[in-house]
Design an enzyme around this catalytic site. Structure first.
Site, mmCIF file in Angstrom:
data_model
loop_
_atom_site.group_PDB
_atom_site.id
_atom_site.type_symbol
_atom_site.label_atom_id
_atom_site.label_comp_id
_atom_site.label_asym_id
_atom_site.label_seq_id
_atom_site.Cartn_x
_atom_site.Cartn_y
_atom_site.Cartn_z
ATOM 1 N N HIS A 173 13.482 -20.046 2.080
ATOM 2 C CA HIS A 173 13.216 -18.752 1.821
ATOM 3 C C HIS A 173 12.335 -18.637 0.502
ATOM 4 C CE1 HIS A 173 14.395 -14.427 1.061
ATOM 5 N NE2 HIS A 173 14.161 -14.678 -0.001
ATOM 6 N N GLU A 174 13.045 -19.398 -0.635
ATOM 7 C CA GLU A 174 12.208 -19.488 -1.760
ATOM 8 C C GLU A 174 10.785 -20.110 -1.688
ATOM 9 O OE1 GLU A 174 13.104 -17.444 -3.932
ATOM 10 O OE2 GLU A 174 15.333 -17.429 -3.207
ATOM 11 N N HIS A 177 8.452 -17.965 -0.098
ATOM 12 C CA HIS A 177 7.670 -16.927 -1.166
ATOM 13 C C HIS A 177 6.633 -17.622 -1.895
ATOM 14 C CE1 HIS A 177 10.371 -13.713 -1.256
ATOM 15 N NE2 HIS A 177 11.467 -14.206 -1.745
ATOM 16 N N HIS A 183 9.622 -10.378 1.576
ATOM 17 C CA HIS A 183 10.526 -10.237 2.225
ATOM 18 C C HIS A 183 10.215 -9.506 3.582
ATOM 19 C CE1 HIS A 183 13.148 -10.634 -1.518
ATOM 20 N NE2 HIS A 183 12.954 -11.664 -0.707
ATOM 21 N N TYR A 229 16.593 -9.464 4.891
ATOM 22 C CA TYR A 229 17.996 -9.279 3.933
ATOM 23 C C TYR A 229 18.973 -8.846 5.147
ATOM 24 C CZ TYR A 229 16.574 -9.813 -0.885
ATOM 25 O OH TYR A 229 15.996 -10.348 -2.284
HETATM 26 ZN ZN LIG Z 1 13.502 -13.741 -1.574
#
Ligand SMILES: [Zn+2]
Length: 291
Positions: A173-174, A177, A183, A229
């Site tokens: 996930h990071e 980014h 997101h 999320y």
């Molecule tokens: Zn994030």
């Protein structure tokens, strides 16, 4: 007394980590949608791990849950000014240099390396150990899990706290980014796919649900994206904050690794010449630089 406090907080941290791991195992085959089932959703993990973000003097200002924004540049995203993709080498691969802090245990370091390597089999992204390059991803255990969006130039911190961030899906996930992705629930077309219930959001946290004018690279909205999320993200009252539409019962935000769409998106954004990109169902939309 100081020593006692230190020992106590170390113990508390390990209990916390243990709880997270237990939740993982418990929920692996449980696809329920109650708040208890959501203990290992991406957002729950990030919220727990990020409880103390911003309290350290050298932490960047963190917006959007775990996206770092340099203080003073909130209104002018650097991506829009000069492009924030990592450069492509002549062999077609995109080499992203990384450095891993020596704060990590061997196990944690291995987990991080596995996460870095997980991009190679299906994309043209090659995270490679820093070897004199000026722009690189600087992986450190700071107070939470966070990253900047896209390449920023020079050393850019990707924080993977030892307390709650060293898990496969958080690492991916990071890193996504850092590659330029936002997101999933902030996508420009999110209102056709989810309903945001701001009345259930912790006051002051509404900015996490702002919509961004994203370029979606011709890929469908994906509830199983590792960038999505969970339905109780930033809930103030144990009620959902994100509800999928039209089917409210679809599982969201529970990815334990990058989805096929996450991979397809990386391939399209970086124009990778991989089998995954070739198999893409829709034509690649050229010149759509994300963000
Ligand atoms: Zn994030």
């Amino acid at each position: 007394m100081i020593l006692q406090t230190a020992v106590l907080s170390a113990l508390l941290c390990s209990v916390h980590t243990f709880t997270l791991q237990t939740s993982f195992e418990k929920n692996e085959e449980n696809l329920g949608n109650t708040i208890e089932d959501d203990d290992f959703s991406i957002s729950t993990l990030l919220e727990k791990a990020n409880a103390n973000v911003g309290k350290n003097f050298d932490d960047p200002l963190v917006l959007f849950g775990d996206i770092a924004v340099p203080t003073g540049l909130q209104n002018a995203d650097p991506c829009t000014a000069r492009g924030c993709l990592w450069p492509k080498a002549t062999d077609g691969n995109v080499y992203v240099p990384y450095r891993i802090s020596n704060q990590y245990s061997r196990r944690e370091r291995n987990e991080i390396i596995q996460g870095l390597r997980s991009f190679a089999p299906s994309t043209c992204i090659r995270f490679t150990p820093l070897n004199g390059q000026s722009d690189f991803v600087d992986i450190q255990s700071r107070s939470g899990c966070f990253s900047f969006v896209g390449r920023r130039g020079r050393a850019q911190v990707v924080s993977l706290s030892r307390q709650g961030c060293v898990f496969r899906q958080i690492i991916q996930h990071e890193l996504l980014h850092a590659l330029g992705f936002n997101h999933e629930q902030t996508r420009s077309d999110r209102d056709q796919n989810v309903r945001i219930l701001l009345e259930n959001v912790i006051p002051g946290m509404e900015f996490n649900f702002r919509k961004i004018d994203t370029r979606n690279l011709g890929t469908p909205y994906d509830y199983n994206s590792v960038m999505h999320y969970g339905r109780f993200a930033f809930s103030r009252n144990r009620q959902p904050t994100i509800i999928p539409i039209p089917n409210a019962n679809v599982t969201i935000g529970r990815a334990t690794q990058m989805s096929a769409t996450d991979i397809l998106r990386v391939n399209r954004l970086y124009r990778c010449n991989t089998t995954a990109a070739m198999r893409a169902p829709k034509p690649v939309q050229r010149n759509q630089v994300f963000y």
